[in-house]
Design an enzyme around this catalytic site. Structure first.
Site, mmCIF file in Angstrom:
data_model
loop_
_atom_site.group_PDB
_atom_site.id
_atom_site.type_symbol
_atom_site.label_atom_id
_atom_site.label_comp_id
_atom_site.label_asym_id
_atom_site.label_seq_id
_atom_site.Cartn_x
_atom_site.Cartn_y
_atom_site.Cartn_z
ATOM 1 C CB SER A 118 -0.746 0.035 1.302
ATOM 2 O OG SER A 118 -1.514 1.154 1.310
ATOM 3 C CE1 TYR A 151 -4.050 -2.287 4.865
ATOM 4 C CE2 TYR A 151 -3.532 -0.094 4.364
ATOM 5 C CZ TYR A 151 -3.879 -1.264 4.147
ATOM 6 O OH TYR A 151 -4.274 -1.630 2.618
HETATM 7 N N1 LIG Z 1 -8.568 -0.533 -2.057
HETATM 8 C C1 LIG Z 1 -7.321 0.133 -1.500
HETATM 9 O O1 LIG Z 1 -7.666 1.379 -1.591
HETATM 10 C C2 LIG Z 1 -6.197 -0.500 -1.377
HETATM 11 C C3 LIG Z 1 -5.134 0.269 -0.937
HETATM 12 C C4 LIG Z 1 -4.080 -0.256 -0.793
HETATM 13 C C5 LIG Z 1 -3.602 -1.719 -0.628
HETATM 14 N N2 LIG Z 1 -4.617 -2.302 -0.844
HETATM 15 C C6 LIG Z 1 -4.519 -3.787 -0.572
HETATM 16 O O2 LIG Z 1 -4.959 -4.522 -1.628
HETATM 17 C C7 LIG Z 1 -5.534 -5.819 -1.427
HETATM 18 C C8 LIG Z 1 -6.630 -6.234 -1.866
HETATM 19 O O3 LIG Z 1 -7.686 -5.445 -0.951
HETATM 20 P P1 LIG Z 1 -8.958 -4.864 -2.227
HETATM 21 O O4 LIG Z 1 -8.861 -3.460 -2.061
HETATM 22 O O5 LIG Z 1 -9.321 -5.320 -3.374
HETATM 23 O O6 LIG Z 1 -10.055 -5.032 -0.955
HETATM 24 P P2 LIG Z 1 -11.015 -6.403 -0.825
HETATM 25 O O7 LIG Z 1 -11.807 -6.426 -1.964
HETATM 26 O O8 LIG Z 1 -11.763 -6.208 0.713
HETATM 27 O O9 LIG Z 1 -9.999 -7.490 -0.954
HETATM 28 C C9 LIG Z 1 -9.546 -8.255 0.209
HETATM 29 C C10 LIG Z 1 -9.599 -9.756 -0.165
HETATM 30 O O10 LIG Z 1 -8.652 -10.458 0.670
HETATM 31 C C11 LIG Z 1 -9.342 -11.634 1.152
HETATM 32 N N3 LIG Z 1 -9.039 -11.833 2.570
HETATM 33 C C12 LIG Z 1 -9.138 -11.149 3.619
HETATM 34 N N4 LIG Z 1 -8.542 -11.765 4.754
HETATM 35 C C13 LIG Z 1 -8.217 -12.879 4.427
HETATM 36 C C14 LIG Z 1 -7.756 -14.036 4.946
HETATM 37 N N5 LIG Z 1 -7.484 -14.116 6.355
HETATM 38 N N6 LIG Z 1 -7.550 -14.942 4.378
HETATM 39 C C15 LIG Z 1 -7.796 -15.087 3.077
HETATM 40 N N7 LIG Z 1 -8.225 -14.049 2.415
HETATM 41 C C16 LIG Z 1 -8.449 -12.883 3.022
HETATM 42 C C17 LIG Z 1 -11.029 -11.552 1.073
HETATM 43 O O11 LIG Z 1 -11.691 -12.397 1.043
HETATM 44 P P3 LIG Z 1 -12.530 -13.248 2.295
HETATM 45 O O12 LIG Z 1 -13.009 -12.077 2.971
HETATM 46 O O13 LIG Z 1 -13.392 -13.824 1.322
HETATM 47 O O14 LIG Z 1 -11.605 -13.710 2.847
HETATM 48 C C18 LIG Z 1 -11.105 -10.234 0.013
HETATM 49 O O15 LIG Z 1 -11.266 -11.091 -1.235
HETATM 50 C C19 LIG Z 1 -5.502 -5.992 0.173
HETATM 51 O O16 LIG Z 1 -4.132 -6.444 0.468
HETATM 52 C C20 LIG Z 1 -5.414 -4.299 0.602
HETATM 53 O O17 LIG Z 1 -4.717 -4.085 1.873
HETATM 54 C C21 LIG Z 1 -6.060 -1.808 -1.022
#
Ligand SMILES: NC(=O)c1ccc[n+]([C@@H]2O[C@H](COP(=O)([O-])OP(=O)(O)OC[C@H]3O[C@@H](n4cnc5c(N)ncnc54)[C@H](OP(=O)(O)O)[C@@H]3O)[C@@H](O)[C@H]2O)c1
Length: 245
Positions: A138, A151
């Site tokens: 991130s 985080y």
């Molecule tokens: N969106 C942003 O602004 C942003 C910014 C910086 C970084 N990120 C990073 O991008 C990545 C993807 O996030 P996203 O933005 O696409 O949000 P998201 O749609 O909420 O995706 C998070 C995914 O991780 C899975 N997950 C969470 N905890 C888990 C666990 N313990 N075991 C297995 N799977 C798990 C969730 O599926 P389940 O709940 O079904 O397990 C979900 O599919 C994350 O690492 C996040 O920190 C996002």
């Protein structure tokens, strides 16, 4: 021939958001893709949309032993592994005074311990395929913002895991890179995006003047995972329109 034909890609957190967009992009470039997450119904739905090149494994990356099982099942299904995308992540924000030990533990288990264990278990297969790892970190790992300590620290740890493991696996021909998204329109930011003032602050601080879309991040992942980036390792590439440079 498509760019990722005959390649097998494992994407944790591939059922939603950035992981789902990344899975979609890899499939359209010819890869076989395995997505993981904890919610079977979500994975089923995404797999159905992506078609027969895709399958899913239900698994919780924060739990001990899951990494080995996920990698073993991937190899059983497809016989090889070329790209591991550590996309699963959790991102509670808020004052430290309101953050419990349990939340701190589970955040680091998901965002740091899980990816470490997955890379360890995947390494023998990645060495065989001369494959690569992409960790989703991130821009928060570089930025300083009240309420983000837990985080941001977990993502900063994953940035450094990326550099250290690039050094460790480089001689085996395995690259390790990271993509650091800025604020992106996915479930994890749904609450924050409802707060118009907060959203305005983030967009105002983003030189390119908008929120990221999951596809913006997916494109960067494919760029780093492909042969064109064959001499790139240990890098954290921000995909955030210039937020927190
Ligand atoms: N969106 C942003 O602004 C942003 C910014 C910086 C970084 N990120 C990073 O991008 C990545 C993807 O996030 P996203 O933005 O696409 O949000 P998201 O749609 O909420 O995706 C998070 C995914 O991780 C899975 N997950 C969470 N905890 C888990 C666990 N313990 N075991 C297995 N799977 C798990 C969730 O599926 P389940 O709940 O079904 O397990 C979900 O599919 C994350 O690492 C996040 O920190 C996002």
């Amino acid at each position: 021939m498509k760019r990722f034909e005959n390649r097998v890609v494992l994407i944790t957190g591939g059922g939603t958001g950035i992981g789902k967009a990344t899975a979609t992009a890899f499939v359209s470039e010819g890869a076989k893709v395995i997505i993981t997450g904890r919610r079977q119904n979500v994975l089923e739905e995404t797999t159905k949309k992506l078609g027969e090149q895709t399958c899913f494994i239900v698994g919780d990356v924060s739990k001990k032993g899951e990494a080995k099982r996920i990698i073993d099942e991937t190899i059983e299904k497809f016989g090889q592994l070329d790209v591991l995308v550590n996309g699963a992540g959790t991102g509670a924000m808020g004052p430290l005074s309101e953050t419990s030990d349990e939340v701190i533990e589970s955040t680091f288990q998901t965002n740091v311990f899980g990816p470490l264990a997955l890379i360890r278990e995947a390494a023998p297969y990645l060495i065989e395929s001369k494959g690569n790892v992409i960790n989703i970190t991130s821009v928060m790992s570089k930025g300083v913002m009240a309420g983000s300590a837990m985080y941001a620290a977990s993502k900063a740890a994953l940035d450094h895991v990326t550099r250290c493991l690039a050094a460790e696996y480089g001689s085996s021909g395995v690259r390790v890179n990271a993509v650091a998204p800025g604020l992106t329109a996915t479930d994890i930011t749904a609450e924050l995006r409802k707060d118009e003032q907060m959203l305005g602050i983030f967009v105002a601080q983003t030189p390119m003047g908008r929120l990221g879309e999951p596809i913006d991040i997916a494109k960067t992942v494919l760029l780093l995972a492909g042969d064109e980036a064959g001499w790139v390792t240990g890098q954290v590439v921000q995909a955030g329109g210039g937020l927190m440079l």
